[in-house]
Design an enzyme around this catalytic site. Sequence first.
Site, PDB file in Angstrom:
ATOM      1  NE  ARG A   1      -2.483  -1.076   3.375  1.00 41.64           N
ATOM      2  CZ  ARG A   1      -3.107  -1.927   4.186  1.00 41.64           C
ATOM      3  NH1 ARG A   1      -4.373  -2.195   3.995  1.00 41.64           N
ATOM      4  NH2 ARG A   1      -2.477  -2.483   5.206  1.00 41.64           N
TER       5      ARG A   1
ATOM      6  CE  LYS B   1      -3.344 -17.542   7.551  1.00 38.34           C
ATOM      7  NZ  LYS B   1      -2.358 -17.655   8.593  1.00 38.34           N
TER       8      LYS B   1
ATOM      9  CB  VAL C   1      -1.125 -25.323   6.561  1.00 36.41           C
ATOM     10  CG1 VAL C   1      -1.511 -26.213   7.738  1.00 36.41           C
ATOM     11  CG2 VAL C   1      -2.312 -25.140   5.628  1.00 36.41           C
TER      12      VAL C   1
ATOM     13  CE  LYS D   1      -2.731 -21.133   9.965  1.00 38.84           C
ATOM     14  NZ  LYS D   1      -2.286 -20.626  11.273  1.00 38.84           N
TER      15      LYS D   1
END
Length: 439
Positions: free
Chosen positions: A50, A111, A138, A211
């Site tokens: 950003r 995830k 994960v 996950k």
Amino acid sequence: MADNATKPLRIAIAGLGTVGAGVIRLLDTNGALIAARAGRAIEVVAVSARDRGKDRGVDIARFAWEDDMIALARRDDVDVVVELVGGSDGPALALSRAALSGGKGLVTANKAMIAHHGLELAEMAEAANAALKFEAAVAGGIPVIKGLREGTSANVITKVYGILNGTCNYILSEMEATGADFAAVLAEAQRLGYAEADPAFDIEGVDAGQKLSILAAIGFGTRIDFPGVRISGITAVRAADIAQADALGFVIRLIGEADVEETSQGPRLLQRVRPCLVAKGHPLSAVDGPTNAVVAEGNFSGRLLFQGPGAGDGPTASAVAADLIDIARDEVGAPFSIPVANLAALPPAEPGHRTERTYLRFMVKDRPGVLAELTAAMRDGDVSIESLIQQGRSSGGGEVMVAMVTHEGREANVTRALGLLEGSGSLTAAPLVLPILPR
Ligand code: NAP
Ligand code: HSE
């Protein structure tokens, strides 16, 4: 293939926060070793975030900058896009679709996006013969996706469970060790870079559920079913529960568990995330801080335990870089181990008939007859009580804590007993139900 060996793998990184800056630091520090292992250099070409002016602790002036991160996917000088922005939809998903539809490889730590859109992205990757890799999504630095996709790929995986959220584990184990307040430990987990941008995803169990849905898909060869994960987080766990669990010989940990159950109607997928009591001495009871631990049970491998740092810049960057090395070596393969078209769609399992021991905690008004009301509900629900502890009166009076441990019994019976107490004027808060993890 042959000329790949002479060319660097050119990457673009979107997101330069905890993980993005960590990846640049890792490539700077271990670049020569990585080039030797990958057979070619991994070179950052362009980046996006950003705020271009933010100090990120790494020099980004040497890379091309794109204000619009989607432009990274359109650059001719980029082979692989690394998405480290976060969020299930929005710019992360738009960038990922643009990268794969343009035939570029995609590495992500996201995830949330994989849990919601992983199958669509995997189909795009398969159609384009492009790599889609998400090891960092994960369990942070633990190579558990690789472990399931490759190490156990010859096995029927019967069960996957473990500690999948570093922030929750840090909060629970710090509260246990120091008696610190929930909010203060959560703030520290955020400062250390463990928590999601919105930490509600951590403490409400959503991150662990995402996950778990990814692990289940890879482990069992099933389609990702994140909406099918039954989730409860740790927000209702009080310091008094941790102290009570300790007195009973347990610690509290947020556990995700998944298995496939054979029923008369066919196979069913059980996926759930719940805070559980874990007996001291159980391997998962010693998992402290932001550490994660995943147990996978294979029909030939036996029980495997993957354990290590589950969050933070270094471990997560390590997993991202391992995916990049695989791509540099041209190791692609189906993202979920089996092509998406061949993944099984399993309906969710109903666990009511399963049996377990349970810790039940009630906050009740301190008045005669309350204990009898609780035990009557247990009797009528056919729940057998193994032990019952009523805390002494608090100095303010009015509210006391009653904790019970049940004998092993059907989960549906506990649900029925608690249903009988719904709306009772004796309760001052919703009861807390913590299953006891079997050894
Ligand atoms: P983070 O520190 O919040 O960094 C996010 C980065 O994305 C920042 O550089 C931010 O830019 C940029 N960004 C956010 N929204 C953007 C937008 N709309 N347009 C352009 N750039 C945008 O997050 P993180 O902890 O590194 O996590 C990144 C991903 O890794 C997430 O998917 C997370 O779930 C996953 N993950 C994190 C960990 C961990 O331990 N932190 C572990 C495993 C996986 P600015 O910096 O300019 O604001
Ligand atoms: N917020 C996540 C956690 C980061 O605490 O586990 C690692 O995925």
